[in-house]
Write a protein that holds these residues in place. Sequence first.
Motif, PDB file in Angstrom:
ATOM      1  N   TRP A 289      15.628 -22.441-117.101  1.00 50.24           N
ATOM      2  CA  TRP A 289      14.635 -23.645-116.957  1.00 50.24           C
ATOM      3  C   TRP A 289      15.943 -24.629-117.178  1.00 50.24           C
ATOM      4  N   ASN A 290      16.334 -25.561-117.002  1.00 53.41           N
ATOM      5  CA  ASN A 290      17.486 -26.343-117.210  1.00 53.41           C
ATOM      6  C   ASN A 290      16.971 -27.674-117.231  1.00 53.41           C
ATOM      7  N   GLU A 291      16.892 -28.872-118.004  1.00 55.31           N
ATOM      8  CA  GLU A 291      16.347 -29.645-118.408  1.00 55.31           C
ATOM      9  C   GLU A 291      17.439 -30.408-118.335  1.00 55.31           C
ATOM     10  N   GLU A 292      18.403 -30.736-118.089  1.00 51.44           N
ATOM     11  CA  GLU A 292      19.749 -31.763-118.907  1.00 51.44           C
ATOM     12  C   GLU A 292      19.418 -32.662-118.418  1.00 51.44           C
ATOM     13  N   MET A 293      19.242 -32.747-116.463  1.00 59.80           N
ATOM     14  CA  MET A 293      19.718 -33.847-116.074  1.00 59.80           C
ATOM     15  C   MET A 293      18.242 -34.455-115.660  1.00 59.80           C
ATOM     16  N   ALA A 294      18.207 -35.750-116.094  1.00 60.79           N
ATOM     17  CA  ALA A 294      16.592 -36.497-115.788  1.00 60.79           C
ATOM     18  C   ALA A 294      16.253 -36.210-114.827  1.00 60.79           C
ATOM     19  N   GLY A 295      14.476 -35.670-114.278  1.00 63.23           N
ATOM     20  CA  GLY A 295      13.749 -35.951-112.857  1.00 63.23           C
ATOM     21  C   GLY A 295      14.339 -35.378-112.304  1.00 63.23           C
ATOM     22  N   VAL A 296      15.252 -34.482-112.683  1.00 65.81           N
ATOM     23  CA  VAL A 296      15.218 -32.729-111.109  1.00 65.81           C
ATOM     24  C   VAL A 296      14.796 -31.561-111.933  1.00 65.81           C
ATOM     25  N   ARG A 297      14.643 -31.029-110.946  1.00 68.46           N
ATOM     26  CA  ARG A 297      13.595 -29.838-111.874  1.00 68.46           C
ATOM     27  C   ARG A 297      14.148 -28.642-111.191  1.00 68.46           C
ATOM     28  N   ARG A 298      15.458 -27.590-112.290  1.00 70.59           N
ATOM     29  CA  ARG A 298      15.749 -26.283-111.634  1.00 70.59           C
ATOM     30  C   ARG A 298      16.096 -25.266-112.777  1.00 70.59           C
ATOM     31  N   PHE A 299      16.030 -24.727-112.041  1.00 70.44           N
ATOM     32  CA  PHE A 299      16.673 -23.506-113.076  1.00 70.44           C
ATOM     33  C   PHE A 299      17.674 -22.424-112.489  1.00 70.44           C
ATOM     34  N   HIS A 300      17.951 -21.572-113.124  1.00 74.06           N
ATOM     35  CA  HIS A 300      19.692 -20.858-113.310  1.00 74.06           C
ATOM     36  C   HIS A 300      19.039 -19.708-112.795  1.00 74.06           C
ATOM     37  N   THR A 301      19.197 -18.366-111.996  1.00 70.01           N
ATOM     38  CA  THR A 301      19.546 -16.921-112.197  1.00 70.01           C
ATOM     39  C   THR A 301      20.886 -17.090-111.907  1.00 70.01           C
ATOM     40  N   ASP A 302      20.854 -15.211-112.151  1.00 73.77           N
ATOM     41  CA  ASP A 302      22.130 -14.766-111.737  1.00 73.77           C
ATOM     42  C   ASP A 302      21.484 -13.260-110.604  1.00 73.77           C
ATOM     43  N   ASP A 303      22.791 -13.081-109.321  1.00 73.63           N
ATOM     44  CA  ASP A 303      22.710 -12.879-108.588  1.00 73.63           C
ATOM     45  C   ASP A 303      22.858 -11.073-109.114  1.00 73.63           C
ATOM     46  N   PRO A 304      22.901 -10.362-107.751  1.00 68.73           N
ATOM     47  CA  PRO A 304      23.188  -8.780-108.745  1.00 68.73           C
ATOM     48  C   PRO A 304      25.083  -8.395-109.292  1.00 68.73           C
ATOM     49  N   VAL A 305      25.610  -9.447-108.389  1.00 69.40           N
ATOM     50  CA  VAL A 305      27.063  -9.120-109.187  1.00 69.40           C
ATOM     51  C   VAL A 305      27.291 -10.316-109.987  1.00 69.40           C
ATOM     52  N   GLY A 306      26.389 -10.988-110.728  1.00 69.58           N
ATOM     53  CA  GLY A 306      26.302 -11.755-112.073  1.00 69.58           C
ATOM     54  C   GLY A 306      26.980 -12.814-111.809  1.00 69.58           C
ATOM     55  N   ASN A 307      26.568 -13.937-110.418  1.00 63.24           N
ATOM     56  CA  ASN A 307      27.273 -14.785-110.394  1.00 63.24           C
ATOM     57  C   ASN A 307      25.629 -16.214-110.357  1.00 63.24           C
ATOM     58  N   ARG A 308      26.081 -17.073-110.963  1.00 60.81           N
ATOM     59  CA  ARG A 308      25.383 -17.574-110.944  1.00 60.81           C
ATOM     60  C   ARG A 308      24.625 -18.906-110.239  1.00 60.81           C
ATOM     61  N   VAL A 309      22.948 -18.983-109.443  1.00 60.41           N
ATOM     62  CA  VAL A 309      22.693 -18.953-108.776  1.00 60.41           C
ATOM     63  C   VAL A 309      21.744 -20.564-109.156  1.00 60.41           C
ATOM     64  N   GLU A 310      21.646 -21.726-109.252  1.00 64.23           N
ATOM     65  CA  GLU A 310      20.835 -23.013-109.711  1.00 64.23           C
ATOM     66  C   GLU A 310      20.129 -22.953-108.360  1.00 64.23           C
ATOM     67  N   ILE A 311      18.830 -23.227-108.545  1.00 62.73           N
ATOM     68  CA  ILE A 311      17.745 -23.627-107.375  1.00 62.73           C
ATOM     69  C   ILE A 311      17.031 -25.134-108.391  1.00 62.73           C
ATOM     70  N   GLN A 312      17.172 -25.817-106.771  1.00 64.39           N
ATOM     71  CA  GLN A 312      16.302 -26.597-107.670  1.00 64.39           C
ATOM     72  C   GLN A 312      15.420 -27.793-106.923  1.00 64.39           C
ATOM     73  N   GLN A 313      14.759 -29.322-106.968  1.00 68.59           N
ATOM     74  CA  GLN A 313      14.490 -29.641-106.511  1.00 68.59           C
ATOM     75  C   GLN A 313      14.993 -31.194-106.211  1.00 68.59           C
TER      76      GLN A 313
END
Length: 72
Positions: free
Chosen positions: A47-71
């Motif tokens: 989970w990442n709460e660095e941006m006020a008012g934006v709910r988001r989290f990061h995960t990794d795809d199967p080869v290690g690239n970061r994927v961000e999912i946010q509202q």
Amino acid sequence: MEAKPWHAAERPGRELRATLTLADRGAAGRLEAIAAAVEAGGAPVRWNEEMAGVRRFHTDDPVGNRVEIQQA
């Protein structure tokens, strides 16, 4: 020619990331449900709460690239 997935480590000095945005703010718990499904599939959820008012989290795809999912 066979396509193969690339990995961020193959491109030094660049951070590669995909961002997926959920457009419907009214769907309470939707982002949390997606995070739970990602974890159930064995991928990390950070989970990442660095941006006020934006709910988001990061995960990794199967080869290690970061994927961000946010509202939005």
